[in-house]
Design an enzyme around this catalytic site. Sequence first.
Site, PDB file in Angstrom:
ATOM      1  N   ARG A 139       1.038  -0.881   0.054  1.00 41.09           N
ATOM      2  CA  ARG A 139      -0.258  -0.074   0.355  1.00 41.09           C
ATOM      3  C   ARG A 139       0.585   1.662   0.028  1.00 41.09           C
ATOM      4  NH1 ARG A 139      -4.512   0.286   4.759  1.00 41.09           N
ATOM      5  NH2 ARG A 139      -2.584   0.831   5.983  1.00 41.09           N
ATOM      6  N   TYR A 271     -41.302  -0.257  -0.568  1.00 41.49           N
ATOM      7  CA  TYR A 271     -41.091  -0.303  -1.594  1.00 41.49           C
ATOM      8  C   TYR A 271     -41.302  -1.197  -2.780  1.00 41.49           C
ATOM      9  CZ  TYR A 271     -39.591   4.644  -1.537  1.00 41.49           C
ATOM     10  OH  TYR A 271     -39.838   6.077  -0.993  1.00 41.49           O
ATOM     11  N   ASP A 320     -34.753   6.871   4.678  1.00 39.21           N
ATOM     12  CA  ASP A 320     -35.247   7.199   6.705  1.00 39.21           C
ATOM     13  C   ASP A 320     -35.284   6.778   7.623  1.00 39.21           C
ATOM     14  OD1 ASP A 320     -33.839   9.977   5.423  1.00 39.21           O
ATOM     15  OD2 ASP A 320     -36.078   9.974   4.473  1.00 39.21           O
TER      16      ASP A 320
END
Length: 378
Positions: A139, A271, A320
């Site tokens: 890294r 939904y 939410d």
Amino acid sequence: MKAIGHSRGTRAVIDLDAIAANLKNFQRHLGAETEIMAVVKADGYGHGAIQVARTALEEGAAWIGVALLDEALELRRAGIDAPILVFGWTHPHDVRRAAENDIAVTVFQEGWVRDAAKILQKTERSLTIHLKLDTGMGRYGAKGEQELTRLCNEIESEPLMHLQGVYTHFATADELDSAYFDKQYRCFLSMLDVLAARGAKPDVIHCGNSAAALQYPDKAFNLVRLGISMYGLVPSEQLAPVLPFPLQEAFALKSELVHVKSLEAGEAVSYGATYVADEPQWIGTVPIGYADGWLRKISNGGFVLVEGIRAPIVGRICMDAFMVRLPKKMPIGTEVVLIGKQGEKAITVADLARQLDTITYEIPCMISERVPRFFKKN
């Protein structure tokens, strides 16, 4: 209990006493000769960087570690004057701010040293640096003897750079198979020999993260970077059965019911109507959703605790809010535990990590700033 601010019942509760207990246990495990750097990057892994840093320093931590210079500056503005090290790449143009605020930065590039030195020469301020060595993480870090030698040549030619420390990072310290760890450790020792041959004598040498500190305290040198396990979380499931002492989890996530309604058989929730009631039932709405970090992937499969009972999440999680199937009609304001204990039941960070096929590190970090942090301390 102190709050940053809130406008709904959803909150993360951070047990600072648990963090303090973990630090005490680590210090006993490591021995008095090994100092602790409390890692509070990413807002203290989602726990609250300033509050965790203060707690760690009260418990004897000697250093604070962060990933970004901005994180270090935030701690300085909060009045934290302990030594701070920035692990990540710092822009050369920002070394003046680092030097002015007595913040150590990580160095691993020759060109960076030259560019940073030009800024320092304009200010005549000294910069404290830690040399990062890449021993197999791939890294950040100087890799190999030749690259290390060239980098040291650059550093030694800059009188305004003070080499305070040298370190590396292990890629597999959280695994029981030590082969790759051993390879990295030998590489680190070899590169330390290169530095010693040049006469370099850094005050601080560190290679241990939480996992290495748990498994290999004898290889810690004189400083350990304590991150995930300071917060009471095991670095990997492999290490859970072999911990040298128990860890106390500090993060809890709680909310409350804000709406309760009855559903008849055949009625749907949320939904896409992905959940359809197969019989009459009670549904509760909880005000936290994917904008808060409670991921949509948890839909139709996760659980919460309500009155000490596991209640299934039903339907898709909204931005939410989400819905749960209740065991009975319950009043608005009833506590809902998403992570933590309620009665004799518990949902741990590790439980959620397994459900999401991820690591414990990600869970508290994913809970967004919309969720206020409350801090519990006796």
